[in-house]
Write an enzyme that holds these catalytic residues in place. Sequence first.
Site, PDB file in Angstrom:
ATOM      1  CB  THR A 119      -0.794   0.707   1.285  1.00  0.00           C
ATOM      2  OG1 THR A 119      -1.531  -1.371   1.326  1.00  0.00           O
ATOM      3  CG2 THR A 119      -1.966   1.268   1.116  1.00  0.00           C
ATOM      4  CE  LYS A 166      -5.265  -1.874   2.007  1.00  0.00           C
ATOM      5  NZ  LYS A 166      -4.126  -2.294   2.249  1.00  0.00           N
ATOM      6  CE  LYS A 218       3.027   1.984   4.085  1.00  0.00           C
ATOM      7  NZ  LYS A 218       1.995   1.192   3.189  1.00  0.00           N
TER       8      LYS A 218
END
Length: 291
Positions: free
Chosen positions: A101, A176, A244
Amino acid sequence: MLHMEKERIAFIGTGVMGASIIKHLLENGHEVSVYTRTKEKAEPLMALGATWASSPAEAFKNKEIAFTMVGYPADVEEVYFGDNGLFQTAESGNTVIDMTTSEPTLAKKISDHAQRLGVEALDAPVSGGDIGAQNGTLSIMVGGSRDTFNKVLPVMNHFGENIVYQGEAGAGQHAKMCNQIVIASGMIGVCESLAYGLKAGLDLSTVLQSISSGAAGSWSLSNLAPRMIKNDYAPGFYIKHFVKDMKIALDESTKMGITLPGLALAYEMYEKLIEEGYGENGTQALLKAYK
């Protein structure tokens, strides 16, 4: 290349998810070369037939497809563009697929560079956690060329179930982000529900029986709430990596000029958990904010 032959694969990153995906590839007869920063982590996979390489470039020599699944955008950058990166040994006709990701802009940069080398690139982040990887039922969101997507779909079918083409390079990463935004606010809901139930003196497992299959149902409620009740904070997905992801989503939403207060709140709460030393725990450790 005849489709009867199994593609030779390089796999970069053998973490919680990567290791399970590599097992599925090996079980399906693919030759897999792996690179990970600590060789010991790859030993269980070597016992199953994977070969270890000393760098991403080395792993990709004489292979058709490279999958990457590493921690942070900086790691992705290094794995592709570094001195020993995949682009050093990539050959025309190869395919590179990043399942980290990461940033949509980085996905575009990889795609553009790959094109110049005659290499095809996809961004294909996944959802489904450690369980999805073990069971081969991951959701995979894919950006890049549709032809490339169709070509590698049989390989991704070994470890994914809900594999959806989202659009051009970067679209997989954007999809995502949509996924992570739902999870971020949803985890707050799961934790607040359990905190409330506990305070009300209810048996939480019994509560879950009622609410998991009703309108409140969610993947986090079914899979992570039972872990929370048992005080099991082992990582299916690390808090440090989730933070993150949320940061990427917040940065992208700022660029697009939209405000996401739910995401901002979740980010703030998880950041605090990292400060308190819970970065290596699973995302379900958000419950600790309510203790």
